[in-house]
Motif scaffolding. Structure first.
Motif, PDB file in Angstrom:
ATOM      1  N   GLY A 163     -36.480  33.802  14.385  1.00 15.63           N
ATOM      2  CA  GLY A 163     -35.965  32.458  14.143  1.00 15.63           C
ATOM      3  C   GLY A 163     -34.721  32.487  13.274  1.00 15.63           C
ATOM      4  O   GLY A 163     -33.742  31.766  13.536  1.00 15.63           O
ATOM      5  N   ALA A 164     -34.733  33.324  12.238  1.00 13.63           N
ATOM      6  CA  ALA A 164     -33.557  33.460  11.383  1.00 13.63           C
ATOM      7  C   ALA A 164     -32.394  34.082  12.149  1.00 13.63           C
ATOM      8  O   ALA A 164     -31.227  33.693  11.964  1.00 13.63           O
ATOM      9  CB  ALA A 164     -33.904  34.306  10.160  1.00 13.63           C
ATOM     10  N   VAL A 165     -32.693  35.036  13.016  1.00 13.76           N
ATOM     11  CA  VAL A 165     -31.642  35.671  13.810  1.00 13.76           C
ATOM     12  C   VAL A 165     -30.988  34.664  14.753  1.00 13.76           C
ATOM     13  O   VAL A 165     -29.762  34.661  14.929  1.00 13.76           O
ATOM     14  CB  VAL A 165     -32.221  36.860  14.608  1.00 13.76           C
ATOM     15  CG1 VAL A 165     -31.218  37.371  15.636  1.00 13.76           C
ATOM     16  CG2 VAL A 165     -32.609  37.984  13.657  1.00 13.76           C
ATOM     17  N   ALA A 166     -31.788  33.791  15.354  1.00 10.41           N
ATOM     18  CA  ALA A 166     -31.241  32.787  16.278  1.00 10.41           C
ATOM     19  C   ALA A 166     -30.244  31.875  15.567  1.00 10.41           C
ATOM     20  O   ALA A 166     -29.178  31.559  16.096  1.00 10.41           O
ATOM     21  CB  ALA A 166     -32.371  31.961  16.897  1.00 10.41           C
ATOM     22  N   VAL A 167     -30.575  31.454  14.347  1.00  7.56           N
ATOM     23  CA  VAL A 167     -29.668  30.596  13.588  1.00  7.56           C
ATOM     24  C   VAL A 167     -28.453  31.391  13.127  1.00  7.56           C
ATOM     25  O   VAL A 167     -27.323  30.887  13.145  1.00  7.56           O
ATOM     26  CB  VAL A 167     -30.402  29.970  12.390  1.00  7.56           C
ATOM     27  CG1 VAL A 167     -29.435  29.189  11.500  1.00  7.56           C
ATOM     28  CG2 VAL A 167     -31.512  29.053  12.888  1.00  7.56           C
ATOM     29  N   ALA A 168     -28.662  32.644  12.711  1.00  7.83           N
ATOM     30  CA  ALA A 168     -27.537  33.478  12.284  1.00  7.83           C
ATOM     31  C   ALA A 168     -26.551  33.695  13.425  1.00  7.83           C
ATOM     32  O   ALA A 168     -25.331  33.755  13.203  1.00  7.83           O
ATOM     33  CB  ALA A 168     -28.057  34.821  11.767  1.00  7.83           C
ATOM     34  N   MET A 169     -27.047  33.802  14.644  1.00 10.63           N
ATOM     35  CA  MET A 169     -26.157  33.943  15.797  1.00 10.63           C
ATOM     36  C   MET A 169     -25.269  32.720  15.962  1.00 10.63           C
ATOM     37  O   MET A 169     -24.093  32.830  16.303  1.00 10.63           O
ATOM     38  CB  MET A 169     -26.984  34.183  17.061  1.00 10.63           C
ATOM     39  CG  MET A 169     -27.626  35.551  17.139  1.00 10.63           C
ATOM     40  SD  MET A 169     -28.780  35.682  18.540  1.00 10.63           S
ATOM     41  CE  MET A 169     -27.678  35.369  19.919  1.00 10.63           C
ATOM     42  N   ALA A 170     -25.841  31.529  15.709  1.00 10.34           N
ATOM     43  CA  ALA A 170     -25.035  30.308  15.805  1.00 10.34           C
ATOM     44  C   ALA A 170     -23.937  30.286  14.749  1.00 10.34           C
ATOM     45  O   ALA A 170     -22.881  29.682  14.955  1.00 10.34           O
ATOM     46  CB  ALA A 170     -25.936  29.085  15.651  1.00 10.34           C
ATOM     47  N   LEU A 171     -24.169  30.960  13.620  1.00 11.56           N
ATOM     48  CA  LEU A 171     -23.198  30.957  12.531  1.00 11.56           C
ATOM     49  C   LEU A 171     -22.129  32.026  12.705  1.00 11.56           C
ATOM     50  O   LEU A 171     -20.935  31.765  12.529  1.00 11.56           O
ATOM     51  CB  LEU A 171     -23.916  31.176  11.194  1.00 11.56           C
ATOM     52  CG  LEU A 171     -24.973  30.146  10.803  1.00 11.56           C
ATOM     53  CD1 LEU A 171     -25.638  30.553   9.497  1.00 11.56           C
ATOM     54  CD2 LEU A 171     -24.357  28.767  10.685  1.00 11.56           C
ATOM     55  N   PHE A 172     -22.557  33.237  13.032  1.00 11.19           N
ATOM     56  CA  PHE A 172     -21.660  34.378  13.018  1.00 11.19           C
ATOM     57  C   PHE A 172     -21.205  34.826  14.410  1.00 11.19           C
ATOM     58  O   PHE A 172     -20.244  35.570  14.530  1.00 11.19           O
ATOM     59  CB  PHE A 172     -22.337  35.565  12.313  1.00 11.19           C
ATOM     60  CG  PHE A 172     -22.836  35.224  10.940  1.00 11.19           C
ATOM     61  CD1 PHE A 172     -21.962  34.903   9.924  1.00 11.19           C
ATOM     62  CD2 PHE A 172     -24.198  35.204  10.660  1.00 11.19           C
ATOM     63  CE1 PHE A 172     -22.416  34.591   8.654  1.00 11.19           C
ATOM     64  CE2 PHE A 172     -24.669  34.880   9.408  1.00 11.19           C
ATOM     65  CZ  PHE A 172     -23.776  34.576   8.390  1.00 11.19           C
ATOM     66  N   SER A 173     -21.906  34.376  15.439  1.00 16.56           N
ATOM     67  CA  SER A 173     -21.531  34.753  16.804  1.00 16.56           C
ATOM     68  C   SER A 173     -21.740  33.565  17.735  1.00 16.56           C
ATOM     69  O   SER A 173     -22.580  33.615  18.643  1.00 16.56           O
ATOM     70  CB  SER A 173     -22.352  35.961  17.272  1.00 16.56           C
ATOM     71  OG  SER A 173     -21.948  36.389  18.554  1.00 16.56           O
ATOM     72  N   PRO A 174     -20.997  32.473  17.512  1.00 15.26           N
ATOM     73  CA  PRO A 174     -21.234  31.251  18.301  1.00 15.26           C
ATOM     74  C   PRO A 174     -20.961  31.419  19.783  1.00 15.26           C
ATOM     75  O   PRO A 174     -21.431  30.625  20.593  1.00 15.26           O
ATOM     76  CB  PRO A 174     -20.272  30.238  17.668  1.00 15.26           C
ATOM     77  CG  PRO A 174     -19.224  31.058  17.002  1.00 15.26           C
ATOM     78  CD  PRO A 174     -19.911  32.307  16.538  1.00 15.26           C
ATOM     79  N   GLN A 175     -20.197  32.457  20.153  1.00 16.10           N
ATOM     80  CA  GLN A 175     -19.915  32.654  21.580  1.00 16.10           C
ATOM     81  C   GLN A 175     -21.119  33.239  22.311  1.00 16.10           C
ATOM     82  O   GLN A 175     -21.173  33.210  23.540  1.00 16.10           O
ATOM     83  CB  GLN A 175     -18.700  33.578  21.765  1.00 16.10           C
ATOM     84  CG  GLN A 175     -18.931  35.030  21.388  1.00 16.10           C
ATOM     85  CD  GLN A 175     -18.787  35.286  19.899  1.00 16.10           C
ATOM     86  OE1 GLN A 175     -18.633  34.341  19.112  1.00 16.10           O
ATOM     87  NE2 GLN A 175     -18.796  36.548  19.509  1.00 16.10           N
ATOM     88  N   THR A 176     -22.115  33.752  21.570  1.00 21.13           N
ATOM     89  CA  THR A 176     -23.327  34.295  22.175  1.00 21.13           C
ATOM     90  C   THR A 176     -24.311  33.157  22.413  1.00 21.13           C
ATOM     91  O   THR A 176     -24.732  32.484  21.473  1.00 21.13           O
ATOM     92  CB  THR A 176     -23.969  35.349  21.270  1.00 21.13           C
ATOM     93  OG1 THR A 176     -23.003  36.379  20.986  1.00 21.13           O
ATOM     94  CG2 THR A 176     -25.177  35.972  21.945  1.00 21.13           C
ATOM     95  N   LYS A 177     -24.652  32.947  23.662  1.00 19.22           N
ATOM     96  CA  LYS A 177     -25.505  31.823  24.031  1.00 19.22           C
ATOM     97  C   LYS A 177     -26.905  32.307  24.413  1.00 19.22           C
ATOM     98  O   LYS A 177     -27.065  33.348  25.044  1.00 19.22           O
ATOM     99  CB  LYS A 177     -24.889  31.040  25.198  1.00 19.22           C
ATOM    100  CG  LYS A 177     -23.488  30.503  24.916  1.00 19.22           C
ATOM    101  CD  LYS A 177     -23.474  29.526  23.756  1.00 19.22           C
ATOM    102  CE  LYS A 177     -22.081  28.969  23.522  1.00 19.22           C
ATOM    103  NZ  LYS A 177     -22.045  28.039  22.354  1.00 19.22           N
ATOM    104  N   LEU A 178     -27.897  31.527  24.013  1.00 22.50           N
ATOM    105  CA  LEU A 178     -29.283  31.766  24.385  1.00 22.50           C
ATOM    106  C   LEU A 178     -29.667  30.807  25.512  1.00 22.50           C
ATOM    107  O   LEU A 178     -28.947  29.839  25.774  1.00 22.50           O
ATOM    108  CB  LEU A 178     -30.190  31.549  23.172  1.00 22.50           C
ATOM    109  CG  LEU A 178     -29.962  32.472  21.968  1.00 22.50           C
ATOM    110  CD1 LEU A 178     -30.877  32.076  20.810  1.00 22.50           C
ATOM    111  CD2 LEU A 178     -30.196  33.926  22.353  1.00 22.50           C
ATOM    112  N   PRO A 179     -30.781  31.064  26.200  1.00 19.45           N
ATOM    113  CA  PRO A 179     -31.210  30.139  27.266  1.00 19.45           C
ATOM    114  C   PRO A 179     -31.421  28.715  26.767  1.00 19.45           C
ATOM    115  O   PRO A 179     -31.315  27.766  27.538  1.00 19.45           O
ATOM    116  CB  PRO A 179     -32.520  30.763  27.760  1.00 19.45           C
ATOM    117  CG  PRO A 179     -32.388  32.231  27.426  1.00 19.45           C
ATOM    118  CD  PRO A 179     -31.610  32.277  26.156  1.00 19.45           C
ATOM    119  N   VAL A 180     -31.757  28.560  25.493  1.00 21.28           N
ATOM    120  CA  VAL A 180     -31.885  27.242  24.874  1.00 21.28           C
ATOM    121  C   VAL A 180     -30.962  27.217  23.666  1.00 21.28           C
ATOM    122  O   VAL A 180     -30.555  28.271  23.171  1.00 21.28           O
ATOM    123  CB  VAL A 180     -33.343  26.956  24.448  1.00 21.28           C
ATOM    124  CG1 VAL A 180     -34.256  26.922  25.646  1.00 21.28           C
ATOM    125  CG2 VAL A 180     -33.819  27.985  23.432  1.00 21.28           C
TER     126      VAL A 180
END
Length: 209
Positions: free
Chosen positions: A109-126
């Motif tokens: 869960g923390a990794v998913a939010v960190a991706m939105a902060l530091f790697s916004p170009q990386t998209k998840l299915p949701v």
């Protein structure tokens, strides 16, 4: 030789300064201050969500289960004091499925939010923040179940009862905090919960980026 003006509609190429090479192309070269990451631009709730996952991981190794009672029926029983402790990842007594899965979900869960902060170009299915909330909610559910279900089979026909240690209770608190912060941040950023969950009270305040 006479000077011939350019045909109508043609624009002569711009000339750079004497001895120069003209202006650099747009988007190339070293990124300036505007393209660099500024930690101050991150919402404090986002830092809290990431910190919750990190703390849950760290405390999963610190006295998660403290002490144990082993009952082997007719063969007698033994009690181990608080000097014996186990981590959330310990598997000698049959593992702690609910506890260590709670740790995994909190970290993800923390990794998913960190991706939105530091790697916004990386998209998840949701959406990342919705994924983060779902993972923290699952972690909290498993951690609550782990209060009542502890590793209970030593593998030798004995029942084992483990006491919850300091690390377990701290992990429960930070995971609950991560779930609440994830919900608040999702609502702040205009995210929507699916189905009936969309009717939950807005505890995050007015939506904003």
């Amino acid at each position: 030789m006479t000077f011939q003006p350019p045909p109508p509609g043609d624009t002569p190429p711009p000339s750079g300064p004497p001895g120069g090479y003209g202006p650099p192309p747009q988007g190339g070269g070293h990124s300036g201050p505007q393209g660099s990451f500024d930690p101050k631009s991150v919402n404090p709730l986002d830092w809290g969500i990431v910190a919750a996952g990190v703390l849950a991981f760290l405390f999963s190794f610190i006295s998660f289960y403290d002490g144990a009672t082993v009952d082997c029926g007719s063969r007698g029983s033994s009690s181990f004091g608080t000097g014996v402790s186990y981590s959330a990842w310990h598997s000698v007594f049959g593992g702690g499925f609910f506890a260590w899965f709670a740790m995994v979900f909190a970290i993800l869960g923390a990794v998913a939010v960190a991706m939105a902060l530091f790697s916004p170009q990386t998209k998840l299915p949701v959406p990342n923040r919705l994924a983060g909330l779902a993972l923290f909610a699952a972690a909290l559910l498993f951690e609550i179940i782990a209060i009542f279900v502890t590793p209970g089979d030593s593998g030798f026909g004995c029942d084992v009862s483990l006491d919850h240690g300091f690390g377990f209770w701290v992990s429960l608190i930070v995971i609950a905090g991560g779930a609440v912060l994830s919900l608040m941040r999702l609502q702040q950023t205009g995210g929507k919960l699916p189905g009936a969950f969309g009717n939950m009270p807005n505890i995050g305040g007015n939506p904003h980026a």
